[in-house]
Design an enzyme around this catalytic site. Sequence first.
Site, PDB file in Angstrom:
ATOM      1  N   GLU A 255       0.812  -1.072   0.024  1.00 59.85           N
ATOM      2  CA  GLU A 255       0.015  -0.006   0.069  1.00 59.85           C
ATOM      3  C   GLU A 255       0.940   1.210   0.038  1.00 59.85           C
ATOM      4  O   GLU A 255       1.535   1.599   0.951  1.00 59.85           O
ATOM      5  CB  GLU A 255      -0.818   0.016   1.224  1.00 59.85           C
ATOM      6  CG  GLU A 255      -1.719   1.367   1.259  1.00 59.85           C
ATOM      7  CD  GLU A 255      -2.654   1.547   2.510  1.00 59.85           C
ATOM      8  OE1 GLU A 255      -3.211   2.482   2.620  1.00 59.85           O
ATOM      9  OE2 GLU A 255      -2.941   0.260   2.943  1.00 59.85           O
ATOM     10  N   LYS A 387      -7.807 -15.428  16.389  1.00 60.84           N
ATOM     11  CA  LYS A 387      -7.798 -15.111  15.179  1.00 60.84           C
ATOM     12  C   LYS A 387      -9.443 -14.708  14.825  1.00 60.84           C
ATOM     13  O   LYS A 387      -9.992 -15.121  13.554  1.00 60.84           O
ATOM     14  CB  LYS A 387      -7.665 -16.354  14.196  1.00 60.84           C
ATOM     15  CG  LYS A 387      -5.992 -16.610  14.203  1.00 60.84           C
ATOM     16  CD  LYS A 387      -5.283 -17.715  13.220  1.00 60.84           C
ATOM     17  CE  LYS A 387      -3.856 -17.904  13.293  1.00 60.84           C
ATOM     18  NZ  LYS A 387      -3.532 -18.596  14.539  1.00 60.84           N
ATOM     19  N   ASP A 463       2.326 -14.200  12.892  1.00 65.12           N
ATOM     20  CA  ASP A 463       1.245 -14.737  12.150  1.00 65.12           C
ATOM     21  C   ASP A 463       0.416 -13.847  11.465  1.00 65.12           C
ATOM     22  O   ASP A 463      -0.156 -12.778  12.432  1.00 65.12           O
ATOM     23  CB  ASP A 463       0.747 -15.675  13.089  1.00 65.12           C
ATOM     24  CG  ASP A 463      -0.620 -16.374  12.468  1.00 65.12           C
ATOM     25  OD1 ASP A 463      -0.907 -16.350  11.340  1.00 65.12           O
ATOM     26  OD2 ASP A 463      -1.022 -17.412  13.193  1.00 65.12           O
ATOM     27  N   HIS A 561      -2.942   9.941  -1.327  1.00 59.39           N
ATOM     28  CA  HIS A 561      -3.085   8.623  -2.072  1.00 59.39           C
ATOM     29  C   HIS A 561      -3.079   8.611  -3.687  1.00 59.39           C
ATOM     30  O   HIS A 561      -2.752   7.801  -4.110  1.00 59.39           O
ATOM     31  CB  HIS A 561      -4.306   8.036  -1.641  1.00 59.39           C
ATOM     32  CG  HIS A 561      -4.238   7.357  -0.256  1.00 59.39           C
ATOM     33  ND1 HIS A 561      -4.169   5.992  -0.321  1.00 59.39           N
ATOM     34  CD2 HIS A 561      -4.319   7.715   0.831  1.00 59.39           C
ATOM     35  CE1 HIS A 561      -3.846   5.687   1.006  1.00 59.39           C
ATOM     36  NE2 HIS A 561      -4.205   6.430   1.808  1.00 59.39           N
TER      37      HIS A 561
END
Length: 576
Positions: A255, A387, A463, A561
């Site tokens: 990004e 998670k 992770d 952006h």
Amino acid sequence: MDSRRRPSKPLLTSSGEVLHRKQASPVTDEDQIHRSPKASDALPLPLYLTNAVFFTLFFSVAYYLLHRWRDKIRNSTPLHVVTLSEIAAIVSLIASFIYLLGFFGIDFVQSFIARASHEAWDLDDATPDFLVDDSGCPPPCPIVRTPNLDRQVLATLSSEEDEEIINSVVQGKVPSYSLESKIGDCKRAAAIRREALQRTTRRSLQGLPLEGFDYESILGQCCEMPVGYVQIPVGIAGPLMLDGFEYSVPMATTEGCLIASTNRGCKAIHLSGGASSVLLRDGMTRAPVVRFSSAKRASELKFFLEDPENFDTLSMVFNRSSRFARLQGIQCAIAGKNVYVRFTCSTGDAMGMNMVSKGVQNVLDFLQTDFHDMDVIGISGNFCSDKKPAAVNWIEGRGKSVVCEAVINEEVVKKVLKTNIDALVELNMLKNLAGSAIAGALGGFNAHASNIVSAIFIATGQDPAQNIESSHCITMMEAINNGKDLHVSVTMPSIEVGTVGGGTQLASQSACLNLLGVKGSNKDSPGANSRLLATIVAGSVLAGELSLMSAIAAGQLVKSHMKYNRSSKDMSKVAC
């Protein structure tokens, strides 16, 4: 010498046709004339005469030197005093030894090489052979080769043996997952699996790198059935001034503008004297679910586990799993006759999921002695909760719970962040607090904490899936000192990180951990490296929140952006 040979197999073309071998024909005199030259043709004498000469020379000069050595011992003559004839004999002995060693040694070594190549195919007679079936029947479906083949794979797969294995994988005779164990070479197995995949799917993997990666390092630990690796650019934000120390923070992201924005936040914090952090909790959790015949019996287990008098015994049983595991607490929840038991323990510098799971299994086995009717349904009952966004993690915490704060000077807010304090405070209240409440957010009272968390997680071998609960964050902004300064803070109750195990041992991720000074385990204070990494994550989130909120308040978000996060390539020309 082992003279075993593999049985002759019919060769198959890509379309499945059988190519028959020609039968050997007698050798004629003309064939002898036009045969290929041999290395022995360069010798002045025939090979058998040359060998006889060197054999005779070797043993004769050896006998002569031994005889002269015995005479010198009898006459007390120094052994290092040699005559011209003795020097010639020594040179002849060395020359003949080198010739004989070279002649017979090569054949001896080749015998072992040939034996190893044959025995490699006889390791497991029960498994399907890598070679094509003797029947000569065409495969069940034709093998269609893609015109755009991966050149780096073709360079690696050059032998006929590899081609046979690829055909066996494509035809389903050899499972793709078993290539590493059968071949014994992880990189070669990845190349074979990759080529078989391209032929099966008729899609090219050109552009997905294969070379330049240690496939041995991920075997049985990080990834199964590899066919390559994905490249993600890594940038540096900082220096981040945190608790009096500077850190250059590695971030892996695709990004645009993310690292530039975080870097601006780090600059604002640095110019204002730095940020400070506090570690509130450090404990990984695992919550199995067990079932009884009645709710009354389930409540008896709850009372037993939560009784302080039983904690020492349970802790001793739990801590057997590892020298770093230390049980901190047990929390129970009941749903009918089912009990959810949430264990919390410290895990040193490891993230600790495997460690806490082994400790939980020890306790469950111990409880079976007094609770014979306890039925263990699962080692994880989602009360952990791993998670997944869960209120228990937001309230109780999981992993490392960290608060990070900084005071930003008004001058820095104006010159670096290009906005003002009042605008930031108002935007934070309406966006991060009220807006998130309207959306029903769970732990999402922030602008983009997950952006920074994910980028650091990927760069340091964490992770990525645990970004879900690790990104739980509430951002607070308040004007202080009569509106002259801005107090900004982030509270993150469940940052799940480790500096040993998992992806942290990979070369690239290990280098990023080393850059932060938290590589591996801390020998002097176990757990210190992982705790420091958690505070660095929180400090980086603080910088990212500060910069993004300033860009929104100043109306610069869309402009930035458009400048940094748009590709200049014509996407219509990119091949599908």
